[in-house]
Design an enzyme around this catalytic site. Structure first.
Site, PDB file in Angstrom:
ATOM      1  N   TRP A 102      69.261  69.863  45.493  1.00 28.41           N
ATOM      2  CA  TRP A 102      68.737  68.797  45.984  1.00 28.41           C
ATOM      3  C   TRP A 102      67.901  69.819  47.216  1.00 28.41           C
ATOM      4  O   TRP A 102      67.439  69.311  47.654  1.00 28.41           O
ATOM      5  CB  TRP A 102      69.704  67.543  46.178  1.00 28.41           C
ATOM      6  CG  TRP A 102      69.228  67.255  44.395  1.00 28.41           C
ATOM      7  CD1 TRP A 102      70.468  67.187  43.798  1.00 28.41           C
ATOM      8  CD2 TRP A 102      67.559  67.062  43.809  1.00 28.41           C
ATOM      9  NE1 TRP A 102      70.067  66.898  42.360  1.00 28.41           N
ATOM     10  CE2 TRP A 102      68.333  66.424  41.909  1.00 28.41           C
ATOM     11  CE3 TRP A 102      66.735  67.194  43.997  1.00 28.41           C
ATOM     12  CZ2 TRP A 102      68.361  66.504  40.845  1.00 28.41           C
ATOM     13  CZ3 TRP A 102      66.058  66.966  42.807  1.00 28.41           C
ATOM     14  CH2 TRP A 102      66.346  66.093  41.159  1.00 28.41           C
ATOM     15  N   ASP A 172      69.127  62.592  52.466  1.00 24.16           N
ATOM     16  CA  ASP A 172      68.290  61.873  50.983  1.00 24.16           C
ATOM     17  C   ASP A 172      69.885  61.513  50.300  1.00 24.16           C
ATOM     18  O   ASP A 172      71.120  61.933  49.807  1.00 24.16           O
ATOM     19  CB  ASP A 172      68.293  63.527  49.993  1.00 24.16           C
ATOM     20  CG  ASP A 172      68.088  63.073  48.619  1.00 24.16           C
ATOM     21  OD1 ASP A 172      68.270  61.788  47.911  1.00 24.16           O
ATOM     22  OD2 ASP A 172      67.579  63.958  48.375  1.00 24.16           O
ATOM     23  N   LYS A 196      70.140  56.271  40.400  1.00 28.39           N
ATOM     24  CA  LYS A 196      71.252  56.958  40.316  1.00 28.39           C
ATOM     25  C   LYS A 196      72.420  55.058  40.299  1.00 28.39           C
ATOM     26  O   LYS A 196      73.107  54.433  39.202  1.00 28.39           O
ATOM     27  CB  LYS A 196      71.790  57.659  41.481  1.00 28.39           C
ATOM     28  CG  LYS A 196      71.782  59.438  40.669  1.00 28.39           C
ATOM     29  CD  LYS A 196      70.689  59.922  40.965  1.00 28.39           C
ATOM     30  CE  LYS A 196      70.669  61.201  39.766  1.00 28.39           C
ATOM     31  NZ  LYS A 196      69.036  61.821  40.838  1.00 28.39           N
TER      32      LYS A 196
HETATM   33  C1  LIG Z   1      68.198  62.614  41.569  1.00 29.73           C
HETATM   34  C2  LIG Z   1      68.435  63.111  42.951  1.00 29.73           C
HETATM   35  C3  LIG Z   1      66.794  63.614  43.617  1.00 29.73           C
HETATM   36  C4  LIG Z   1      65.586  63.677  42.412  1.00 29.73           C
HETATM   37  O1  LIG Z   1      65.057  61.991  41.987  1.00 29.73           O
HETATM   38  P1  LIG Z   1      64.095  61.928  41.848  1.00 29.73           P
HETATM   39  O2  LIG Z   1      63.495  60.663  41.452  1.00 29.73           O
HETATM   40  O3  LIG Z   1      63.964  62.484  40.319  1.00 29.73           O
HETATM   41  O4  LIG Z   1      62.594  62.507  42.776  1.00 29.73           O
HETATM   42  C5  LIG Z   1      67.167  63.857  45.392  1.00 29.73           C
HETATM   43  N1  LIG Z   1      67.961  64.061  45.625  1.00 29.73           N
HETATM   44  C6  LIG Z   1      69.036  63.764  45.056  1.00 29.73           C
HETATM   45  C7  LIG Z   1      70.530  64.216  45.929  1.00 29.73           C
HETATM   46  C8  LIG Z   1      69.190  63.860  44.002  1.00 29.73           C
HETATM   47  O5  LIG Z   1      70.721  62.734  42.990  1.00 29.73           O
END
Ligand SMILES: *Cc1c(COP(=O)(O)O)cnc(C)c1O
Length: 361
Positions: A102, A172, A196
């Site tokens: 990511w 993030d 999530k």
């Molecule tokens: C799932 C995830 C993303 C991507 O999320 P989207 O909503 O599909 O853009 C980005 N960073 C992390 C750490 C993730 O787990």
């Protein structure tokens, strides 16, 4: 009804009570004769939902008053663009920690906008661990420092945070937001895709501190501008109303069950059960992640062979334990144990793991 224990990484399991409440309100929202999906985003009913979602984020994360909470389209990936577009100028570079899949994606987008200084690069050892935050050589002039708090695919999670001084810390938190206490005021900008720990896919939560908002450029096209979304309280355009509504229900549910503090305790319990089972399997299961940076959200583990992993995943699914396949880029197994995973689900999984190991070990 026959719901399984769902260990998918994202979209992932949601609290049953939330799904049921949404179902109950779906066709006729609070006697208005229409669904929340069919209502104006300026209606009093939706406005209330929207405001509740914003205030629950503030309350649950104990955010000081100098933060704005935004709900935007495009998930977390949209933020890979928006962060550098709003904050990375030609004069400065940003500091980046490359900790996994990511972070790599976020980095690739930042590089298209400006210059990036890698303060940690885990790619050489295949993203198998995380740095000690105090070892990072940070640029005191950086536009911001970017972290990925939990690498969902590699199963790595930062346990403590670097001290970036005056440099805004941008994080993030897609896969661990609302699962642990955050030091108040520490982060300049937090973003998270909802699918999530928060709700349905497609919506991105952005939490931005006033001083960081003040640094954002003013010449961006409307949707890309944090300033515009903050000024309009995420109602510049039609927001993803249904996703925000469901997120609100998830946040209410979290509050009722004791908030982030209770969630953190449960995360500890779930992850201890799983890692403990791996450790106590006499080498049948193994975890590639060093103890100090193991994720409490995504537990990755291997079996002695790929054939056994296939059998394990298939037999687990027959027992109502779904979504245990590791990400296609790394293979192996992964149990995602987000806030909505009941402890019973983890107990069922470790029970199955023990039986499987004794049969095949
Ligand atoms: C799932 C995830 C993303 C991507 O999320 P989207 O909503 O599909 O853009 C980005 N960073 C992390 C750490 C993730 O787990």
């Amino acid at each position: 009804m026959n719901r399984i224990f769902n260990f998918n990484a994202g979209p992932s399991t949601l609290p049953l009570a939330v799904l049921e409440k949404a179902q109950q309100e779906f066709v006729d929202y609070q006697g208005k004769g229409m669904s929340i999906l069919e209502m104006s985003h300026r209606s009093p009913e939706y406005s209330h939902v929207h405001q509740q979602a914003v205030s629950l984020v503030k309350e649950l994360l104990e955010l000081p008053d100098n933060y704005s909470v935004l709900f935007l389209g495009g998930g977390a990936t949209m933020q890979f663009s928006m962060v550098p577009l709003n904050l990375l100028s030609q004069e400065k570079s940003c500091d980046f920690t490359l900790t996994g899949t990511w972070a790599k994606k976020a980095l690739a987008d930042a590089k298209k906008v400006g210059s990036v200084n890698l303060v940690y690069d885990g790619s050489a050892d295949n993203f198998s661990s995380l740095p000690d935050p105090s070892d990072l050589k940070l640029d005191p002039q950086a536009a911001y420092l970017h972290l990925t708090s939990n690498e969902t695919i590699g199963g790595l999670q930062w346990q403590s945070w670097p001290d970036a001084g005056q440099v805004p810390l941008v994080c993030d938190m897609s896969s661990d937001i609302m699962s642990r206490h955050l030091p108040p005021g520490k982060f300049g900008l937090i973003y998270a895709g909802a699918q999530k720990n928060l709700g349905p896919a497609g919506v991105g939560l952005v939490i931005i501190r006033d001083d960081v908002l003040d640094r954002c450029f003013t010449d961006l096209t409307a949707y890309l501008s944090y300033r515009i979304h903050a000024e309009k309280n995420s109602l510049y355009n039609t927001p993803p109303v249904f996703a925000i509504y469901l997120t609100k229900l998830v946040l209410e549910n979290l509050k009722q069950s004791g908030g982030v503090k209770a969630a953190a305790k449960l995360c500890q319990q779930r992850s201890e059960l799983l890692y403990g089972t791996v450790e106590q399997s006499a080498g049948f299961y193994s975890c590639p992640v060093p103890t100090l940076c193991r994720s409490k959200m995504n537990v990755v583990f291997r079996l002695p062979s790929q054939d056994l992993e296939k059998t394990f995943i298939a037999q687990a699914a027959e027992q109502g334990l779904g979504g245990l396949k590791g990400h296609r880029s790394v293979g192996g197994c992964r149990a995602s144990i987000y806030n909505a995973m009941p402890i019973e689900g983890v107990e069922a999984l470790v029970g199955f793991m023990q039986v499987f190991a004794s049969r095949h070990g």
